[in-house]
Design a protein around this motif. Sequence first.
Motif, PDB file in Angstrom:
ATOM      1  N   GLU A   1      26.465 -21.198  37.739  1.00 42.83           N
ATOM      2  CA  GLU A   1      25.783 -20.400  37.011  1.00 42.83           C
ATOM      3  C   GLU A   1      24.286 -20.979  37.332  1.00 42.83           C
ATOM      4  OE1 GLU A   1      26.242 -17.782  34.764  1.00 42.83           O
ATOM      5  OE2 GLU A   1      28.109 -17.870  35.291  1.00 42.83           O
ATOM      6  N   LYS A   2      24.012 -22.172  37.626  1.00 37.40           N
ATOM      7  CA  LYS A   2      22.723 -22.804  37.971  1.00 37.40           C
ATOM      8  C   LYS A   2      22.131 -22.182  39.005  1.00 37.40           C
ATOM      9  CE  LYS A   2      23.713 -27.526  36.979  1.00 37.40           C
ATOM     10  NZ  LYS A   2      23.454 -28.727  37.403  1.00 37.40           N
ATOM     11  N   HIS A   3      22.943 -22.046  40.114  1.00 30.68           N
ATOM     12  CA  HIS A   3      22.807 -21.267  41.264  1.00 30.68           C
ATOM     13  C   HIS A   3      22.371 -19.771  41.341  1.00 30.68           C
ATOM     14  CE1 HIS A   3      22.652 -20.224  45.441  1.00 30.68           C
ATOM     15  NE2 HIS A   3      23.496 -19.551  45.409  1.00 30.68           N
ATOM     16  N   LEU A   4      23.197 -19.289  40.209  1.00 28.49           N
ATOM     17  CA  LEU A   4      22.971 -17.749  40.247  1.00 28.49           C
ATOM     18  C   LEU A   4      21.701 -17.595  39.508  1.00 28.49           C
ATOM     19  CD1 LEU A   4      26.730 -16.561  39.532  1.00 28.49           C
ATOM     20  CD2 LEU A   4      25.541 -16.171  41.381  1.00 28.49           C
ATOM     21  N   ALA A   5      21.349 -18.489  38.604  1.00 25.01           N
ATOM     22  CA  ALA A   5      20.125 -18.326  37.870  1.00 25.01           C
ATOM     23  C   ALA A   5      18.945 -18.478  38.898  1.00 25.01           C
ATOM     24  CB  ALA A   5      20.086 -19.400  36.846  1.00 25.01           C
ATOM     25  N   GLU A   6      19.087 -19.502  39.819  1.00 23.79           N
ATOM     26  CA  GLU A   6      17.853 -19.415  40.857  1.00 23.79           C
ATOM     27  C   GLU A   6      17.861 -18.229  41.620  1.00 23.79           C
ATOM     28  OE1 GLU A   6      18.812 -23.036  43.173  1.00 23.79           O
ATOM     29  OE2 GLU A   6      17.896 -24.433  41.438  1.00 23.79           O
ATOM     30  N   LEU A   7      18.969 -17.635  41.893  1.00 21.52           N
ATOM     31  CA  LEU A   7      19.096 -16.344  42.612  1.00 21.52           C
ATOM     32  C   LEU A   7      18.392 -15.330  42.165  1.00 21.52           C
ATOM     33  CD1 LEU A   7      22.588 -16.045  44.547  1.00 21.52           C
ATOM     34  CD2 LEU A   7      20.295 -16.045  45.548  1.00 21.52           C
ATOM     35  N   GLU A   8      19.156 -15.139  40.909  1.00 17.91           N
ATOM     36  CA  GLU A   8      18.346 -13.998  39.965  1.00 17.91           C
ATOM     37  C   GLU A   8      16.630 -14.198  39.756  1.00 17.91           C
ATOM     38  OE1 GLU A   8      19.370 -11.274  36.049  1.00 17.91           O
ATOM     39  OE2 GLU A   8      20.528 -13.349  36.148  1.00 17.91           O
ATOM     40  N   ALA A   9      16.131 -15.410  39.710  1.00 18.15           N
ATOM     41  CA  ALA A   9      14.841 -15.680  39.590  1.00 18.15           C
ATOM     42  C   ALA A   9      14.158 -15.621  40.752  1.00 18.15           C
ATOM     43  CB  ALA A   9      14.602 -17.072  38.949  1.00 18.15           C
ATOM     44  N   GLY A  10      14.946 -15.329  42.076  1.00 19.95           N
ATOM     45  CA  GLY A  10      14.101 -15.360  43.205  1.00 19.95           C
ATOM     46  C   GLY A  10      13.814 -16.719  43.836  1.00 19.95           C
ATOM     47  N   LYS A  11      14.267 -17.714  43.506  1.00 18.79           N
ATOM     48  CA  LYS A  11      13.983 -19.075  43.810  1.00 18.79           C
ATOM     49  C   LYS A  11      14.882 -19.617  44.881  1.00 18.79           C
ATOM     50  CE  LYS A  11      11.711 -20.209  39.202  1.00 18.79           C
ATOM     51  NZ  LYS A  11      11.648 -20.753  38.317  1.00 18.79           N
ATOM     52  N   ALA A  12      16.083 -19.196  44.835  1.00 17.98           N
ATOM     53  CA  ALA A  12      16.929 -19.506  45.930  1.00 17.98           C
ATOM     54  C   ALA A  12      16.830 -19.071  47.360  1.00 17.98           C
ATOM     55  CB  ALA A  12      18.413 -19.077  45.650  1.00 17.98           C
ATOM     56  N   GLU A  13      16.961 -20.174  48.359  1.00 14.78           N
ATOM     57  CA  GLU A  13      16.551 -19.538  49.616  1.00 14.78           C
ATOM     58  C   GLU A  13      17.770 -19.077  50.357  1.00 14.78           C
ATOM     59  OE1 GLU A  13      14.665 -22.845  52.082  1.00 14.78           O
ATOM     60  OE2 GLU A  13      13.105 -23.147  50.238  1.00 14.78           O
ATOM     61  N   SER A  14      18.945 -19.445  50.093  1.00  7.82           N
ATOM     62  CA  SER A  14      20.264 -18.947  50.614  1.00  7.82           C
ATOM     63  C   SER A  14      21.304 -19.110  49.237  1.00  7.82           C
ATOM     64  CB  SER A  14      20.673 -19.736  51.693  1.00  7.82           C
ATOM     65  OG  SER A  14      20.933 -21.273  51.409  1.00  7.82           O
ATOM     66  N   THR A  15      22.516 -18.531  49.624  1.00 11.35           N
ATOM     67  CA  THR A  15      23.559 -18.280  48.855  1.00 11.35           C
ATOM     68  C   THR A  15      24.342 -19.494  49.192  1.00 11.35           C
ATOM     69  OG1 THR A  15      24.684 -16.763  50.341  1.00 11.35           O
ATOM     70  CG2 THR A  15      23.663 -15.838  48.392  1.00 11.35           C
ATOM     71  N   PHE A  16      25.054 -20.187  48.079  1.00 13.19           N
ATOM     72  CA  PHE A  16      26.010 -21.164  48.403  1.00 13.19           C
ATOM     73  C   PHE A  16      27.195 -20.875  49.045  1.00 13.19           C
ATOM     74  CE2 PHE A  16      24.852 -24.194  44.603  1.00 13.19           C
ATOM     75  CZ  PHE A  16      23.659 -24.821  45.331  1.00 13.19           C
ATOM     76  N   LYS A  17      27.761 -21.664  49.624  1.00 14.90           N
ATOM     77  CA  LYS A  17      29.038 -21.494  50.137  1.00 14.90           C
ATOM     78  C   LYS A  17      30.073 -22.423  49.496  1.00 14.90           C
ATOM     79  CE  LYS A  17      27.606 -19.724  54.560  1.00 14.90           C
ATOM     80  NZ  LYS A  17      26.508 -18.944  53.606  1.00 14.90           N
ATOM     81  N   ILE A  18      31.387 -22.143  49.525  1.00 12.29           N
ATOM     82  CA  ILE A  18      32.414 -23.034  48.901  1.00 12.29           C
ATOM     83  C   ILE A  18      32.200 -24.610  49.090  1.00 12.29           C
ATOM     84  CG2 ILE A  18      34.015 -22.817  50.586  1.00 12.29           C
ATOM     85  CD1 ILE A  18      34.820 -23.155  47.003  1.00 12.29           C
TER      86      ILE A  18
END
Length: 143
Positions: A32-49
């Motif tokens: 959820e933390k990672h997805l919130a960063e994605l939704e806010a446009g703050k993530a540079e890449s998607t997480f992998k397992i």
Amino acid sequence: MKTKSSLKMKNLANKPENRPEELTAAFYAELEKHLAELEAGKAESTFKINDLAELLHVHPTHLSNTLKTVTGLSPCDIYENKLMDIARRLLTETTKPVAEIARQLTYDPSNFSKFFKHFQGQTPKQFRETYSAESIKPGPEKN
């Protein structure tokens, strides 16, 4: 005097029965933390397992097996379902171009369209148009 085997038995007896549920909850919290960063446009890449397993200090196979046992879904299924929820929300609640939404979610626009169509059965543009048409349909007339 306690022997090694009695200590081992005591440790096994004290092991929490809900460890799989705890690990699953921790996975969802990090996701959820990672997805919130994605939704806010703050993530540079998607997480992998592997990234999530490392954050949780467990082996990726253990995490995957635990999630499958507890939820019936693989980590990828969980991630993709939640990512699709965000994509649908961005397509219906914003006027951002599809390409911008794709980049925000760390996708190349053409790959995002393929990903979206695979899960939704229509392209992001078609989805947005269908949603817009459905949301402006008049409701049943009341007498």
